[in-house]
Design an enzyme around this catalytic site. Sequence first.
Site, PDB file in Angstrom:
ATOM      1  N   HIS A  76       0.946  -1.415  -0.165  1.00 31.43           N
ATOM      2  CA  HIS A  76      -0.389   0.274  -0.194  1.00 31.43           C
ATOM      3  C   HIS A  76       0.900   1.246   0.443  1.00 31.43           C
ATOM      4  O   HIS A  76       2.153   1.209   1.064  1.00 31.43           O
ATOM      5  CB  HIS A  76      -1.052  -0.486   1.429  1.00 31.43           C
ATOM      6  N   GLU A  79       1.680   4.073   3.217  1.00 29.22           N
ATOM      7  CA  GLU A  79       2.241   3.380   4.048  1.00 29.22           C
ATOM      8  C   GLU A  79       3.649   3.717   4.474  1.00 29.22           C
ATOM      9  O   GLU A  79       4.427   2.942   4.253  1.00 29.22           O
ATOM     10  CB  GLU A  79       1.452   1.939   4.464  1.00 29.22           C
ATOM     11  N   HIS A 173       3.194  -3.369   7.045  1.00 30.13           N
ATOM     12  CA  HIS A 173       1.992  -1.850   6.542  1.00 30.13           C
ATOM     13  C   HIS A 173       2.243  -1.273   7.708  1.00 30.13           C
ATOM     14  O   HIS A 173       2.382  -0.938   9.474  1.00 30.13           O
ATOM     15  CB  HIS A 173       0.582  -3.056   6.331  1.00 30.13           C
ATOM     16  N   GLU A 237       0.724  -5.203  10.933  1.00 31.97           N
ATOM     17  CA  GLU A 237       0.261  -3.711  11.591  1.00 31.97           C
ATOM     18  C   GLU A 237       1.133  -2.743  12.572  1.00 31.97           C
ATOM     19  O   GLU A 237       1.051  -3.077  13.489  1.00 31.97           O
ATOM     20  CB  GLU A 237      -0.781  -3.537  11.937  1.00 31.97           C
TER      21      GLU A 237
HETATM   22 ZN   LIG Z   1      -1.377  -1.955   4.042  1.00 36.70          ZN
END
Ligand SMILES: [Zn+2]
Length: 352
Positions: A76, A79, A173, A237
């Site tokens: 992504h 990020e 991420h 995350e």
């Molecule tokens: Zn992500």
Amino acid sequence: MTDNPLQPSNTVKINFMFSPHKDMLGHTLANADSEHKAEHSILSAGTEVTFLDTGIIKFEPNTAATQSLVISCAIHGNETAPIEIVNQIINDLLAEEQKCGQRVLFIFGNPWAMNAAERFVDINMNRLFCGHWQTQDLSLKEVKRAAKLEAYVANFFAEEPVTVTERLHYDCHTAIRDSTRTRFAVYPFVAERKLPNSEKDFLAHAQINTLLLQQKPANTFSSFSSIKQNAQSFTLELGKVQPFGSNNLADFNGIDKALRKRIAGETLPSSVQGAVEGFEVCHEIERTSVDWQFFIDDSATNFSAYPEGFMVWQDGDKSYQVENAEEYIVFPNPNVPIGQRAGLMLKKDNNL
Ligand SMILES: [Zn+2]
């Protein structure tokens, strides 16, 4: 955007591989659409460096490695904190200020979304793996890139020397939403698999104290390496999405140190009992029709807790109410198209 003006000053030195850009981040942003010919170099300690493609670089020590590590970020594009952390680690490896004791493949996943400062440009790349890209519009850049990333990872593992006994993949991420638990990891589903202690130690060392254990196969990048490549892999995350230069990198010290120790080939200290808490999915929320109603507040953070009996959603005579003493929401998004996932309800898993 060509270069990141807010990099720490110790990275200003030009890395020969990325010239005229000062680092892999600058090179990736400037070369999203350029053809790249693989370049090869050997550092003074004997480490072989292969700059395979835009945003993809491989380091191989001349000592017997026991692990193949894939460290990816920017699947992504917005990020940014993991990108800045990984970019600095690459700089330090090239400057030989970071020891290279294991094979490492670094990936900046989505150069177009990085330039656009968006999660993705045409399609969410982290739903395209495990061959799922084959069912999509193959003219899209992100679809082609996902196919390429699978091939690079598969080749990296296929080429490993016989000394390598462990394959690891950390896909880094940051989340869109605030979280009650700042950092968490997602462990892809593989039947009969149990988290090894060495990986629990890694998570604890990275200050990631929450682990979501998936209960069915997914098509994320980390699922690909677990399911298709037999790696221990995680979607990590690590905090909240911020623009380049706005991250407080001190919040990412844990993952930075843990990755650097893995790369150096150091053993991580054993974690204490309970250092990592496990959660498993007990209900997958789906937006079922235009009449579907969602009762979780828009401002709810990931891992917010709801008591038994709480009505999560209702659609005509169908509904879901919390069935366990306590359940936790993650990734709530009621604005998805009908038929798509609008969030997950979790319960604690005490078998970790
Ligand atoms: Zn992500």
